[in-house]
Motif scaffolding. Structure first.
Motif, PDB file in Angstrom:
ATOM      1  N   ARG A   6      -4.044   3.983 -15.018  1.00 53.27           N
ATOM      2  CA  ARG A   6      -3.695   2.718 -14.383  1.00 53.27           C
ATOM      3  C   ARG A   6      -2.575   2.854 -13.363  1.00 53.27           C
ATOM      4  O   ARG A   6      -2.628   2.264 -12.275  1.00 53.27           O
ATOM      5  CB  ARG A   6      -3.311   1.692 -15.445  1.00 53.27           C
ATOM      6  N   SER A   7      -1.547   3.636 -13.689  1.00 48.18           N
ATOM      7  CA  SER A   7      -0.420   3.778 -12.760  1.00 48.18           C
ATOM      8  C   SER A   7      -0.854   4.447 -11.471  1.00 48.18           C
ATOM      9  O   SER A   7      -0.405   4.066 -10.377  1.00 48.18           O
ATOM     10  CB  SER A   7       0.717   4.565 -13.422  1.00 48.18           C
ATOM     11  N   ARG A   8      -1.733   5.420 -11.575  1.00 45.42           N
ATOM     12  CA  ARG A   8      -2.229   6.092 -10.369  1.00 45.42           C
ATOM     13  C   ARG A   8      -3.187   5.188  -9.584  1.00 45.42           C
ATOM     14  O   ARG A   8      -3.240   5.261  -8.359  1.00 45.42           O
ATOM     15  CB  ARG A   8      -2.895   7.414 -10.741  1.00 45.42           C
ATOM     16  N   ARG A   9      -3.947   4.355 -10.286  1.00 42.64           N
ATOM     17  CA  ARG A   9      -4.803   3.398  -9.574  1.00 42.64           C
ATOM     18  C   ARG A   9      -3.961   2.417  -8.767  1.00 42.64           C
ATOM     19  O   ARG A   9      -4.293   2.079  -7.631  1.00 42.64           O
ATOM     20  CB  ARG A   9      -5.696   2.645 -10.562  1.00 42.64           C
ATOM     21  N   ARG A  10      -2.871   1.973  -9.367  1.00 46.52           N
ATOM     22  CA  ARG A  10      -1.979   1.062  -8.640  1.00 46.52           C
ATOM     23  C   ARG A  10      -1.393   1.749  -7.418  1.00 46.52           C
ATOM     24  O   ARG A  10      -1.282   1.140  -6.344  1.00 46.52           O
ATOM     25  CB  ARG A  10      -0.863   0.584  -9.564  1.00 46.52           C
ATOM     26  N   LEU A  11      -1.011   3.012  -7.582  1.00 42.17           N
ATOM     27  CA  LEU A  11      -0.484   3.763  -6.446  1.00 42.17           C
ATOM     28  C   LEU A  11      -1.540   3.909  -5.359  1.00 42.17           C
ATOM     29  O   LEU A  11      -1.239   3.762  -4.164  1.00 42.17           O
ATOM     30  CB  LEU A  11      -0.013   5.148  -6.910  1.00 42.17           C
ATOM     31  N   ALA A  12      -2.779   4.165  -5.754  1.00 42.02           N
ATOM     32  CA  ALA A  12      -3.875   4.312  -4.776  1.00 42.02           C
ATOM     33  C   ALA A  12      -4.100   3.013  -4.013  1.00 42.02           C
ATOM     34  O   ALA A  12      -4.281   3.025  -2.788  1.00 42.02           O
ATOM     35  CB  ALA A  12      -5.152   4.744  -5.482  1.00 42.02           C
ATOM     36  N   ILE A  13      -4.091   1.890  -4.711  1.00 48.43           N
ATOM     37  CA  ILE A  13      -4.301   0.597  -4.047  1.00 48.43           C
ATOM     38  C   ILE A  13      -3.162   0.308  -3.077  1.00 48.43           C
ATOM     39  O   ILE A  13      -3.388  -0.153  -1.953  1.00 48.43           O
ATOM     40  CB  ILE A  13      -4.432  -0.518  -5.098  1.00 48.43           C
ATOM     41  N   ALA A  14      -1.929   0.607  -3.499  1.00 47.02           N
ATOM     42  CA  ALA A  14      -0.776   0.392  -2.618  1.00 47.02           C
ATOM     43  C   ALA A  14      -0.826   1.325  -1.411  1.00 47.02           C
ATOM     44  O   ALA A  14      -0.471   0.927  -0.288  1.00 47.02           O
ATOM     45  CB  ALA A  14       0.524   0.606  -3.390  1.00 47.02           C
ATOM     46  N   ALA A  15      -1.281   2.566  -1.608  1.00 49.92           N
ATOM     47  CA  ALA A  15      -1.397   3.510  -0.494  1.00 49.92           C
ATOM     48  C   ALA A  15      -2.500   3.087   0.464  1.00 49.92           C
ATOM     49  O   ALA A  15      -2.366   3.232   1.689  1.00 49.92           O
ATOM     50  CB  ALA A  15      -1.658   4.919  -1.028  1.00 49.92           C
ATOM     51  N   ALA A  16      -3.604   2.556  -0.068  1.00 51.50           N
ATOM     52  CA  ALA A  16      -4.664   2.028   0.795  1.00 51.50           C
ATOM     53  C   ALA A  16      -4.143   0.842   1.601  1.00 51.50           C
ATOM     54  O   ALA A  16      -4.497   0.661   2.768  1.00 51.50           O
ATOM     55  CB  ALA A  16      -5.876   1.614  -0.046  1.00 51.50           C
ATOM     56  N   GLY A  17      -3.287   0.035   0.966  1.00 53.23           N
ATOM     57  CA  GLY A  17      -2.670  -1.074   1.690  1.00 53.23           C
ATOM     58  C   GLY A  17      -1.824  -0.586   2.848  1.00 53.23           C
ATOM     59  O   GLY A  17      -1.861  -1.157   3.948  1.00 53.23           O
ATOM     60  N   LEU A 170      -9.763  -4.144  -1.204  1.00 50.09           N
ATOM     61  CA  LEU A 170      -8.888  -5.285  -0.958  1.00 50.09           C
ATOM     62  C   LEU A 170      -7.492  -4.835  -0.546  1.00 50.09           C
ATOM     63  O   LEU A 170      -6.846  -5.480   0.287  1.00 50.09           O
ATOM     64  CB  LEU A 170      -8.803  -6.164  -2.208  1.00 50.09           C
ATOM     65  N   GLY A 171      -7.043  -3.723  -1.126  1.00 48.52           N
ATOM     66  CA  GLY A 171      -5.742  -3.182  -0.722  1.00 48.52           C
ATOM     67  C   GLY A 171      -5.708  -2.866   0.758  1.00 48.52           C
ATOM     68  O   GLY A 171      -4.773  -3.250   1.476  1.00 48.52           O
ATOM     69  N   LEU A 172      -6.753  -2.193   1.240  1.00 51.74           N
ATOM     70  CA  LEU A 172      -6.827  -1.866   2.667  1.00 51.74           C
ATOM     71  C   LEU A 172      -6.928  -3.125   3.515  1.00 51.74           C
ATOM     72  O   LEU A 172      -6.243  -3.263   4.535  1.00 51.74           O
ATOM     73  CB  LEU A 172      -8.027  -0.963   2.931  1.00 51.74           C
ATOM     74  N   ALA A 173      -7.780  -4.075   3.091  1.00 52.19           N
ATOM     75  CA  ALA A 173      -8.011  -5.286   3.877  1.00 52.19           C
ATOM     76  C   ALA A 173      -6.744  -6.134   3.982  1.00 52.19           C
ATOM     77  O   ALA A 173      -6.374  -6.603   5.069  1.00 52.19           O
ATOM     78  CB  ALA A 173      -9.145  -6.105   3.252  1.00 52.19           C
ATOM     79  N   LEU A 174      -6.063  -6.319   2.861  1.00 51.97           N
ATOM     80  CA  LEU A 174      -4.843  -7.127   2.878  1.00 51.97           C
ATOM     81  C   LEU A 174      -3.716  -6.410   3.622  1.00 51.97           C
ATOM     82  O   LEU A 174      -2.902  -7.055   4.291  1.00 51.97           O
ATOM     83  CB  LEU A 174      -4.421  -7.457   1.448  1.00 51.97           C
ATOM     84  N   GLY A 175      -3.695  -5.079   3.518  1.00 44.76           N
ATOM     85  CA  GLY A 175      -2.716  -4.315   4.288  1.00 44.76           C
ATOM     86  C   GLY A 175      -2.946  -4.470   5.779  1.00 44.76           C
ATOM     87  O   GLY A 175      -1.992  -4.616   6.553  1.00 44.76           O
ATOM     88  N   ALA A 176      -4.213  -4.479   6.194  1.00 48.95           N
ATOM     89  CA  ALA A 176      -4.534  -4.671   7.611  1.00 48.95           C
ATOM     90  C   ALA A 176      -4.105  -6.052   8.088  1.00 48.95           C
ATOM     91  O   ALA A 176      -3.564  -6.200   9.199  1.00 48.95           O
ATOM     92  CB  ALA A 176      -6.031  -4.469   7.838  1.00 48.95           C
ATOM     93  N   ALA A 194       6.457  -0.457   7.610  1.00 47.56           N
ATOM     94  CA  ALA A 194       5.556   0.586   7.108  1.00 47.56           C
ATOM     95  C   ALA A 194       6.345   1.753   6.526  1.00 47.56           C
ATOM     96  O   ALA A 194       5.962   2.321   5.499  1.00 47.56           O
ATOM     97  CB  ALA A 194       4.642   1.069   8.235  1.00 47.56           C
ATOM     98  N   CYS A 195       7.450   2.100   7.165  1.00 51.42           N
ATOM     99  CA  CYS A 195       8.305   3.179   6.651  1.00 51.42           C
ATOM    100  C   CYS A 195       8.863   2.823   5.277  1.00 51.42           C
ATOM    101  O   CYS A 195       8.889   3.660   4.363  1.00 51.42           O
ATOM    102  CB  CYS A 195       9.458   3.447   7.617  1.00 51.42           C
ATOM    103  N   LEU A 196       9.327   1.582   5.136  1.00 51.78           N
ATOM    104  CA  LEU A 196       9.854   1.124   3.848  1.00 51.78           C
ATOM    105  C   LEU A 196       8.764   1.134   2.787  1.00 51.78           C
ATOM    106  O   LEU A 196       8.995   1.537   1.631  1.00 51.78           O
ATOM    107  CB  LEU A 196      10.438  -0.279   4.011  1.00 51.78           C
ATOM    108  N   TRP A 197       7.581   0.695   3.159  1.00 51.05           N
ATOM    109  CA  TRP A 197       6.423   0.702   2.252  1.00 51.05           C
ATOM    110  C   TRP A 197       6.139   2.130   1.788  1.00 51.05           C
ATOM    111  O   TRP A 197       5.970   2.393   0.585  1.00 51.05           O
ATOM    112  CB  TRP A 197       5.230   0.123   2.994  1.00 51.05           C
ATOM    113  N   SER A 198       6.111   3.060   2.722  1.00 54.71           N
ATOM    114  CA  SER A 198       5.825   4.457   2.394  1.00 54.71           C
ATOM    115  C   SER A 198       6.913   5.053   1.505  1.00 54.71           C
ATOM    116  O   SER A 198       6.628   5.797   0.560  1.00 54.71           O
ATOM    117  CB  SER A 198       5.679   5.270   3.682  1.00 54.71           C
TER     118      SER A 198
END
Length: 215
Positions: A6-17, A170-176, A194-198
């Motif tokens: 789950r923690s890695r899935r959350r990281l993946a969704i945030a990275a896609a965002g 959805l992570g990618l779409a909402l990030g866009a 974006a830098c802060l997000w990263s």
């Protein structure tokens, strides 16, 4: 997505965002070219070669830069295998800082160059045996798996985890959406966001790595 916790899935969704955010900023800044979606740039390359060959250098350069970013990120992932996510995301952060500085300096050519390198490198975040397990800057596969999983679920033949692929998209779409809004409303700080997000992703990846070591 379904093979990671789950923690890695959350990281993946945030990275896609983050990928969606950066790609939206790059798309608006580069007049319809992409910094993470190379299928789109490949189509633009073919169209430009047919319609206006002198413009083909733009998508060709972006594709080459993306490949270089993937290559650099892959080398880093091999070098820091046990801390791969932290190392790769740190590289992404450094490249995004370069893009933000280039934007502030008015270097309109350098900025998308840094962005495309960062997005190429980002795809090395989730790997297994040298192969990408979760693509973060392209979502065709995620949408296919979502639709297939949903069909299997309805048919009663499996399909567990289909929602994970939907959340990744959805992570990618909402990030866009966030990236486009940020650039249009506050262009001076969009890339710094974006830098802060990263940087936040680096911190999260470090926590995941440390928790894994302690279990």
């Amino acid at each position: 997505m379904n093979s990671i916790d789950r923690s890695r899935r959350r990281l993946a969704i945030a990275a896609a965002g983050l990928a969606g955010f950066v790609d939206a900023v790059g798309f608006l800044s580069a007049k319809g070219y992409f910094v993470s979606f190379m299928s789109g740039n490949t189509t633009r390359l073919g169209v430009d070669l047919a319609v206006a060959p002198h413009r083909a250098i733009v998508p060709a350069g972006l594709i080459a830069g993306f490949l270089l970013g993937v290559f650099a990120g892959a080398l880093l992932a091999i070098r820091f295998e046990t801390r791969r996510k932290v190392a790769v995301l740190a590289l992404v952060t450094i490249l995004l800082i370069g893009a933000a500085l280039a934007h502030a300096a008015g270097a309109t050519t350098a900025m998308p160059g840094f962005l495309v390198l960062a997005m190429g490198a980002l795809n090395n975040t989730f790997q297994r045996d040298g192969e990408v397990t979760v693509g973060l800057t392209y979502m065709t596969g995620a949408l296919v798996r979502f639709a297939q999983g949903l069909a299997a679920r309805i048919a009663g033949s499996g399909g567990e985890g289909w929602v994970n692929w939907l959340l990744l998209w959805l992570g990618l779409a909402l990030g866009a959406l966030a990236g486009a809004y940020a650039l249009l409303s506050a262009p001076g700080i969009a890339l710094w966001l974006a830098c802060l997000w990263s940087l936040t992703l680096v911190w999260a990846a470090r926590g995941i790595t440390e928790s894994t070591r302690n279990t």
